[in-house]
Design an enzyme around this catalytic site. Structure first.
Site, PDB file in Angstrom:
ATOM      1  N   ASP A 627      -3.155  33.724 -17.387  1.00 36.90           N
ATOM      2  CA  ASP A 627      -2.668  35.095 -17.462  1.00 36.90           C
ATOM      3  C   ASP A 627      -1.423  35.200 -16.588  1.00 36.90           C
ATOM      4  OD1 ASP A 627      -2.657  37.865 -18.019  1.00 36.90           O
ATOM      5  OD2 ASP A 627      -3.713  38.252 -16.139  1.00 36.90           O
ATOM      6  N   LYS A 628      -0.665  36.267 -16.759  1.00 40.82           N
ATOM      7  CA  LYS A 628       0.547  36.446 -15.960  1.00 40.82           C
ATOM      8  C   LYS A 628       0.329  37.428 -14.813  1.00 40.82           C
ATOM      9  CE  LYS A 628       3.709  39.349 -16.912  1.00 40.82           C
ATOM     10  NZ  LYS A 628       3.852  40.052 -15.632  1.00 40.82           N
ATOM     11  N   LYS A 808      13.271  50.848 -25.822  1.00 42.95           N
ATOM     12  CA  LYS A 808      13.723  50.020 -24.709  1.00 42.95           C
ATOM     13  C   LYS A 808      14.718  50.764 -23.806  1.00 42.95           C
ATOM     14  CE  LYS A 808      12.924  45.592 -26.900  1.00 42.95           C
ATOM     15  NZ  LYS A 808      12.205  46.214 -28.029  1.00 42.95           N
ATOM     16  N   THR A 862      16.578  42.860 -15.515  1.00 41.01           N
ATOM     17  CA  THR A 862      17.786  43.675 -15.451  1.00 41.01           C
ATOM     18  C   THR A 862      17.623  44.951 -16.265  1.00 41.01           C
ATOM     19  OG1 THR A 862      18.751  42.486 -17.331  1.00 41.01           O
ATOM     20  CG2 THR A 862      19.244  41.648 -15.129  1.00 41.01           C
ATOM     21  N   THR A 941      -0.399  36.594 -22.146  1.00 40.27           N
ATOM     22  CA  THR A 941      -0.262  37.850 -21.424  1.00 40.27           C
ATOM     23  C   THR A 941      -0.197  39.015 -22.390  1.00 40.27           C
ATOM     24  OG1 THR A 941       1.157  39.088 -19.894  1.00 40.27           O
ATOM     25  CG2 THR A 941       2.250  37.559 -21.371  1.00 40.27           C
ATOM     26  N   ASN A1070      -9.917  41.277 -18.942  1.00 44.17           N
ATOM     27  CA  ASN A1070      -9.378  40.854 -20.227  1.00 44.17           C
ATOM     28  C   ASN A1070      -9.165  39.351 -20.301  1.00 44.17           C
ATOM     29  OD1 ASN A1070      -7.343  40.892 -18.320  1.00 44.17           O
ATOM     30  ND2 ASN A1070      -5.757  41.546 -19.742  1.00 44.17           N
ATOM     31  N   ASP A1071      -9.408  38.646 -19.217  1.00 43.61           N
ATOM     32  CA  ASP A1071      -9.295  37.188 -19.213  1.00 43.61           C
ATOM     33  C   ASP A1071     -10.649  36.494 -19.329  1.00 43.61           C
ATOM     34  OD1 ASP A1071      -6.496  37.401 -18.730  1.00 43.61           O
ATOM     35  OD2 ASP A1071      -6.917  37.743 -16.610  1.00 43.61           O
TER      36      ASP A1071
END
Length: 1534
Positions: A627-628, A808, A862, A941, A1070-1071
């Site tokens: 996972d991240k 976005k 960014t 992820t 969730n993992d």
């Protein structure tokens, strides 16, 4: 390809550009830098959005509609659509649940006694494998899955009958019973720990509505048997657990019974003031507009008419509801004309006591006990906030809202007067999707909504609170329990706790079967030959063996003899192997738990092994699925850099910048410690300059991360125009957001501001603006209050255009203190650039774009900041368009997006921000080390594509020299085309794929980034093989927007498709699915606990500990267990076959050669301890060396330490030695009987059998010693002590009178013949093994053999900065090595660069050069030293470590071997170095890849290396011999 990735700021281009990911040659296009990868991912998402809008547009024109009015949207994947999303209700499938609140159940839903037909699961959860009832049968089933245990069980049953000659059947069953009991105890302890954690969760406190009838549950849930026995939970009985909870809270002074929310002081006032506004006003004409918002508007109108508006007078819902109550009015679902008993009250209970349909009360910081629909909250708009850290590892707050129809419920009385039905879909595992409907009816009579009209309100995931989350920043929440226990989403994503078996354990079944086949062959041969002998006439048996046969049938006698032989030879299948392995793995688990290097002090936790029997799998992991958020990162954002009007600010150095510098061999970066000291000094300088220029009361110096003295100078210099640009930039950051401000200490420290945000990015941006002098203070209906360099300013908010994954970007429209309208916008650079004004300054655009590209390539996130002034006419005209879009019934989201795009045009750039998602400590180094070890890392992820890409680059998982392929498709055909294009791309560069991961010709490395929708197509049966081939040929795979079930399916795909060893690591619920699916599951322990840690096989505090767990403990465990298995089979073969040879001399009648006690004690006491100690304590190389040379781990990935060839080799060795220990004593005594000192001859079966058994036992113990690499005092003790114990047993046992074993010690050990026979037998038996090991280590050394010699005899310890042992203590390390010195010293052979296996060159493009040995003035030869050239010195003159030498100066040692260099370790110069070689330059075009994975130490070439004695060294194409007498160096071509 460059034209494809050129930045094109053309919004229309996104609308019309076709999907050109695949070039005309059907190869998937790739990117290399972080900036281009992120830009390409945004372009692809824009293209997909454009195609969807176009499809919907065509569908609205009726081009594709069918008779059922089916639109193209039905065929398009949706971002939230789960892989396992529930389908339409089918007969026999999951049924929708209808939850009634104060509404009687219809007859069709009632049973005969009036109780509901549907029984819902309890809220009690269980993650254990066993219960009290299932432990014995299930555990026995688990154990008897081992073939050997079944075999032992059969033998125990056979030995019960005395006809087969078993001496003591009761004793024979003890080993099996002991094995079963110890294994069961271990499994029970493991499961008990899980049960303890379950009890803690199940017995947590909750508050529910009591004395109120929940019609969804039976009046008495007990069974008829429980009712008859008077046990169980009676309807009106308070259980013991609940009673203890209430007594405990009463003793602590807490409220037990809560009469109403007004009584809860912590809840605070639920009245709302007149100055509050609503971000989401009710839609005009909405029949459900009866919420608190409408009531507030009505009361405002009434107060305005009375002339009281604007005086700051608040009003309470209590007083208003009193008027409604008096008039018998209705508030949504609350009908005050409805009769209610008035007995309901809040009461404390346990989580496990909650049921579907219960009404619960949650307060701030409470954990959510079940999946709950929000009915009302303390916020006037019905908003609440939850933290999903335990679910997905994210610490940012997620907003949820209450239903409009129930938002006026604020007390128990309101609930009693309510009546509604929740029509819910069945439970499913998708965390991001929920569909339900709230149904209620208005009563008959005059009403604004009509007469007796049925009303409905949709219920989505935004109104659902998931179990495991935590309530934050919300005083109270009233909710309805919709799903409990195993039906909750967190549990559905977990699944049942699996029973895992190690790879070696599974392979052991093959070895056991082979031994069993050999045993059967021996038994059949014995039975046949014995039957033949029995059938012969006129033999001595007719005289000496009268009535010795079982029957007169030769066949029956042969069968009995065969079974007797089966019992006699049973040790060929080692019964003690399994109990010994259990002991060894328990010890290994203890060592892992006690490793101080894996102790995490902030959480006060060490590595906790929860599954002990799979430790050897830790040494064979090929794929890691991680996972991240919360696993690789801390989920903490830091504002590191920014660009304002083309000027870049920020001095921080990111992990990605360090990793890139390391890979490029640059040394221009300071060490982390030096960099930290420099930044601290610059930070103090910046703070001093700002404090002189203006006053910032809200400054928090400890949280200032944007360090730039130049920024402070520019802000202070009023003469430069840059100051104005900076003020406008940071003002935009302080205004353009949706952050909530909170004063943590309003009385003590009113200027201490804390920010809460939906995204940590927003909180970091606002906090950075605060610390630079532009704090956001508060937001009210009157305006947004900020300070600008000490001066207060107020901006009036008009519109907020929120951020989403499609747009976005986000924008706010405000009126500034001067009365002007300003639009501030922030978003992705490509999105903002596409909306810039046509007359924008091109230099500013180019400079800002260049800075953002630099930031992105440094692993930073960014955002581009822009603004635009609006006229009143522009805003008024646009506002009408936007309001119409907001009230649209059809395609509301698309209409809002188009309306937003109308105003977000003609922007001007203010600047750009760069945030660092802070990684956990040591993550980049850990990933690099794991990569060098040959392990591939997949990131799974739920984050969006750009976020995952940014993290990939920041942690060096993705590198700027990688070819990154982005898979983003909206149909199965498009996914197939992209996957095939990716395979074609790799094949065009690397050639045809190969299965051997270490044989890939890595000319270039590849990575794949795939989103959740495309992954859903890729996991389809038709595309699975293609996606598997693509992913396994890449160094890195990043999967974004994946559901927990998709994570598990991805792990399963690789595990089963490649038969590879997999490890999953995560920190959230969730993992859990992928943790349980993988061969090894690891969970990170958090401050508040973790569902992942509870379900994992190993739990620890930080991701970086994974390197120590795998490369040290895992590698050791694999090596130890592999050697232990082989030695176990060997020692049982030598013992059993020695008895088999005796059959040739006893008419094949299965007579025991050994005394029976020897058979019982052989595996129990005489030979078991050396093997167990080897399995528990042996170390082929030190832990530091294992981490310095991670490439050593690759043998485990290939499974080279436990192969069938090795098994058969040990079996053959045992067969040979069994022949020696039998026939050598036989040949010694065959010519004539030896005579003891007392005159007795050595001629009995006991004499000969004891001789053979003593020789076999000594050989077995010394053989284990030969295979041991690390001789500790324990190993010395058990190796020698086991043999001495055997001799002691002979001495003691033979001293007692017995039938067949008298005075054997006196007879045998007093004769020279016996002692000489023992010595010669052992030497002859072990000589082949000793010679083989000598030849292999001398002429064909493995990489670990060379590293070990470097450690023991070389200066590797000095190179790693470790101290030496004393000479007396270092002797044990040298015993199993050879004293012959052959290039073991690193100072004699400079290691290859970059910590990789370097390939050698067959021909060098550079001619061999002479090597000069310096001499002093007297002519004496000095130790050669390396001149301080630019190749081996840093800028400051410091010697470089081996990993720092440039790629253009690579050289190799041991001729054609590929010895890896240590991982970067601070190395101090060593004045005692004997020789340092100046390398022959190697052209860059022949330099190997830094991750060359070709196999090390080809035997034919490495054999030459062992002849390089004395002071020799080699380059890539030559080796040089130095004459120690003359000092001349002679080069030799290879």
């Amino acid at each position: 390809m460059s034209s494809f990735f050129r930045r094109q700021h053309n919004d229309q281009g996104d609308e019309t550009d076709e999907d050109n990911q695949v070039d005309p040659e059907l190869r998937l296009r790739t990117t290399q830098t972080a900036h281009s990868t992120i830009a390409e991912s945004i372009r692809q998402e824009n293209r997909r959005a454009a195609r969807r809008r176009k499809s919907r547009k065509w569908g609205s024109k009726g081009l594709f509609k069918s008779k059922q009015q089916r639109t193209p949207e039905d065929d398009l994947p949706r971002p939230t659509e789960p892989l396992e999303a529930p389908q339409a209700e089918e007969p026999g499938g999951p049924q929708r649940r209808r939850i009634h609140v104060n509404v009687p159940l219809p007859l069709e839903l009632q049973s005969s006694n009036g109780d509901p037909r549907t029984n819902y699961v309890r809220n009690k959860v269980r993650t254990t494998k066993y219960t009290l009832l299932t432990f014995v049968p299930k555990n026995l089933y688990e154990q008897f899955r081992r073939v050997a245990n079944l075999y032992f069980l059969v033998l125990v049953v056979v030995q019960v009958w005395p006809i087969f000659g078993a001496a003591a059947p009761q004793v024979a069953m003890l080993p099996l019973v002991v094995i079963l009991l110890i294994t069961a105890a271990k499994d029970g302890v493991e499961d008990y720990r899980r049960s303890t954690l379950d009890d803690e969760v199940n017995n947590s406190a909750a508050t529910k509505l009591g004395a109120w009838r929940n019609v969804n549950q039976p009046r008495d849930p007990r069974t008829w048997l429980e009712k008859m026995l008077g046990v169980g939970s009676a309807p009106d009985r308070v259980t013991k657990g609940v009673r203890k909870l209430r007594e405990k809270e009463a003793a602590e002074g807490k409220n037990i019974v809560l009469r109403s929310l007004e009584d809860i002081q912590s809840v605070g006032s639920h009245s709302f003031s007149l100055d509050q506004t609503h971000n989401y006003p009710p839609i005009p004409g909405d029949p459900l507009a009866t919420s608190a918002a409408t009531l507030q508007a009505n009361v405002k109108d009434a107060i305005e008419q009375s002339g009281q508006f604007g005086k700051g007078i608040g009003y309470s819902t209590t007083s208003f509801k009193s008027s409604i109550k008096t008039s018998g009015g209705i508030l949504g679902v609350v009908d005050w004309a409805r009769h209610a008993p008035g007995t309901a009250r809040w009461e404390r209970t346990l989580w496990k006591k909650l049921e579907v349909g219960d009404i619960v009360l949650l307060r701030d910081n409470d954990q959510i006990p079940a999946d709950i629909v929000v009915l009302s909250t303390s916020d006037s708009d019905g908003l609440c906030y939850v933290e999903t850290k335990n679910l997905d590892g994210e610490t940012n707050l997620k907003p949820r809202k209450s239903l409009k129809a129930t938002s006026t419920i604020t007390s128990e009385e309101d609930i009693e007067h309510s009546a509604f039905i929740l029509d819910s879909e069945p439970g499913h595992a998708n965390l991001y999707n929920y569909n339900g409907v709230l149904r209620f009816r208005t009563r008959n009579g005059p009403s604004e909504l009509g007469l007796g009209e049925d009303k409905m309100e949709p219920v989505t995931i935004n109104e659902l609170l998931l179990r495991g989350c935590t309530v934050r920043n919300t005083n109270w929440i009233i909710g309805l329990v919709a799903f409990t226990g195993a039906d909750t989403k967190i549990m559905l994503n977990g699944g049942e706790t699996p029973s895992k078996r190690s790879k070696i354990e599974k392979e052991t079944n093959f070895n056991v079967i082979m031994n069993f086949i050999i045993l059967c062959g021996m038994v059949v041969l014995t039975a046949v030959v014995n039957g033949w002998y029995d059938g012969k006439k006129n033999t001595s048996a007719a005289v000496y063996e009268v009535n010795s046969d079982v029957s007169t049938s030769h066949v029956l006698n042969a069968v009995v003899t065969g079974v007797s032989c089966l019992i006699a030879f049973q040790n060929i299948v080692p019964v003690s192997l399994y109990i010994s392995i259990e002991i060894v793995k328990t010890i290994q688990a203890y060592f892992i738990n006690q490793d101080i290097d894996m102790y995490y002090e902030p959480y006060d936790t060490c590595c906790v092994p929860k599954t002990w029997n799979i430790s050897d799998d830790l040494g064979q992991i090929e794929y890691i699925f991680s996972d991240k958020t919360g696993t690789l990162t801390q989920n903490v954002m830091e504002f590191q850099k920014c660009s304002v009007h083309g000027v870049a600010y920020g001095e921080g150095v990111t992990e990605a910048m360090r990793g890139q510098a390391k890979r490029e061999g640059r040394s221009d970066l300071m060490s982390p410690e030096e960099q930290a000291r420099k930044l601290e000094g610059q930070k103090e300088e910046m703070l001093q300059k700002m404090s002189k220029a203006f006053k910032n009361r809200y400054l928090r110096p400890d949280q200032l991360t944007l360090v730039s003295p130049q920024l402070a100078d520019d802000l202070s210099d009023r003469s430069k125009p840059q100051r104005g640009h900076l003020i406008a930039f940071f003002r935009a950051l302080a205004i353009c957001h949706t952050v909530l401000s909170e004063k943590k200490e309003p009385q003590g420290n009113p200027f201490l501001l804390d920010y809460k945000a939906e995204s940590p990015d927003e909180a970091a941006l606002v906090a950075a603006a605060r610390d630079v002098g532009f704090p956001f203070v508060t937001k009210t209906s009157q305006g947004i209050d900020i300070e600008v360099m000490g001066q207060a300013e107020r901006y009036i908010p008009l519109k907020v255009l929120e951020f989403n994954s499609t747009r976005k970007r986000m924008s706010v429209i405000v009126r500034n203190p001067e009365g002007k309208l300003i639009l501030y916008c922030k978003g992705a650079d490509s999105v903002i650039y596409a909306r810039l004004a046509a007359d924008h300054d091109q230099e500013i655009k180019a400079a800002t774009a260049k800075d953002m590209e630099t930031f992105a390539n440094a692993g930073l996130r960014t955002l581009c900041i822009a603004y635009k002034y609006l006229t009143e006419e522009q805003y008024f005209e646009w506002s009408r368009t936007y309001d119409a879009a907001a009230t649209a019934v059809k395609d509301r989201e698309d209409e809002i997006e188009r309306a937003s795009a109308l105003i977000e045009q003609d922007l001007h750039i203010l600047g750009a921000t760069a945030l660092e998602d802070k990684l956990q400590e040591g993550v980049p180094e850990a990933i690099e080390t794991l990569h060098q070890a040959g392990i591939k890392l997949w990131i799974l992820t739920g984050d969006k594509l750009q976020t995952a890409i940014e993290i990939g680059y920041s942690c060096n998982l993705l590198k700027n020299d990688m070819e990154v392929m982005i898979l983003s498709a909206d149909s199965q055909d498009a996914a197939r085309m992209q996957i095939e294009g990716g395979l074609n791309k790799i094949a065009s560069v690397l050639g045809p794929p190969t299965r051997d991961a270490l044989q890939i010709n890595a000319k270039r490395s590849f990575a794949v980034v795939i989103d959740g929708d495309t992954l859903r197509y890729a996991l389809d049966e038709s595309l699975k093989p293609l996606f598997l081939n693509l992913g396994t040929q890449c160094d890195t795979v990043v999967c974004c927007r994946v559901s927990p079930a998709q994570k598990a399916l991805t792990v399963k795909l690789v595990k089963e498709g490649r038969n590879a060893m997999t490890l999953s690591i995560g920190d959230g619920a969730n993992d859990v699915a992928m943790i349980q699916e993988a061969n090894i599951g690891c969970g990170l322990i958090g401050l508040e606990g973790s569902q992942a840690a509870m379900s994992a096989d190993y739990a620890f505090g930080q991701f970086r500990f994974l390197t120590k767990l795998l490369l040290v403990h895992g590698r050791w465990s694999y090596q130890r267990v592999a050697d232990m298995h082989s030695n176990f089979f060997y020692k049982n073969v030598i013992w059993t076959f020695a008895m088999f040879w005796y059959l040739f001399y006893n008419s094949w009648d299965a007579t025991y050669l050994y005394q029976y006690t020897f058979i019982l004690l052989y595996n129990l006491a005489f030979t078991s301890l050396p093997v167990i100690v080897m399995g528990a304590f042996d170390q082929d190389i030190n832990a530091k060396a294992s981490l310095a040379y991670p490439q050593l781990y690759r043998r485990g990935i290939l499974g080279l330490e436990y192969t069938r060839a090795k098994f058969w080799a040990y079996m053959a060795d045992g067969l040979y030695q069994s022949a020696v220990v039998y026939f050598f004593p036989y040949l010694v005594w065959y010519p004539g009987n030896a005579v003891s000192w007392n005159g007795k001859t050595i001629e009995s079966l006991a004499d000969f059998g004891t001789t053979v058994s003593v020789a076999a036992i000594i050989c077995a113990n010394i053989f284990v010693g030969l295979n041991t690499s690390y001789w500790t005092w324990i190993m010395w003790f058990v190796t020698i002590g086991s043999s001495l114990f055997m001799i002691l047993w002979i001495m003691v046992y033979s001293a007692f009178e017995s039938i067949d074993f008298n005075n054997e010690f006196i007879l045998l050990f007093s004769t020279v013949d016996f002692l000489a026979t023992m010595v010669l037998t052992v030497m002859i038996a072990l000589a082949p093994r000793y010679i083989y090991k000598y030849v292999v280590r001398t002429y064909h050394p493995l990489d670990k053999d060379i590293v070990r010699e470097m450690w023991v005899q070389g200066d590797l310890k000095d190179r790693l900065g470790l101290s030496h042992r004393s000479k007396s203590n270092s002797r044990s390390e040298k015993l199993s090595l050879f004293r012959k010195h052959h290039l073991s010293n690193e100072s004699e052979m400079e290691l290859p660069t970059r910590g990789v296996y370097e390939p050698t060159m067959n021909r060098s493009p550079v001619e061999p050069q002479e090597w000069a040995v310096p001499k002093d003035n007297s002519g004496a030869t000095l130790n050669p030293i390396q001149p301080p050239t630019s190749h081996n010195r840093a800028d400051d003159g410091r010697p470089l470590s081996p990993a720092s030498v440039g790629a253009d100066n690579r050289y190799s040692y041991y001729a054609a071997s590929q010895l890896p260099s240590p991982s970067p370790t601070p190395i101090s110069p060593d004045p005692q170095r004997n020789m340092v070689v100046t390398p022959t330059p190697q052209p860059a075009h022949l330099s190997p890849s830094p991750y060359d994975t070709r196999p090390p130490f080809h035997s034919a070439e490495s054999s030459r290396a062992s002849h390089l004695t004395e002071a020799t060294y080699a380059t890539a194409d030559e080796w040089v011999e130095v004459d120690q007498g003359s000092g001349r160096a002679t080069p030799h071509a290879l």
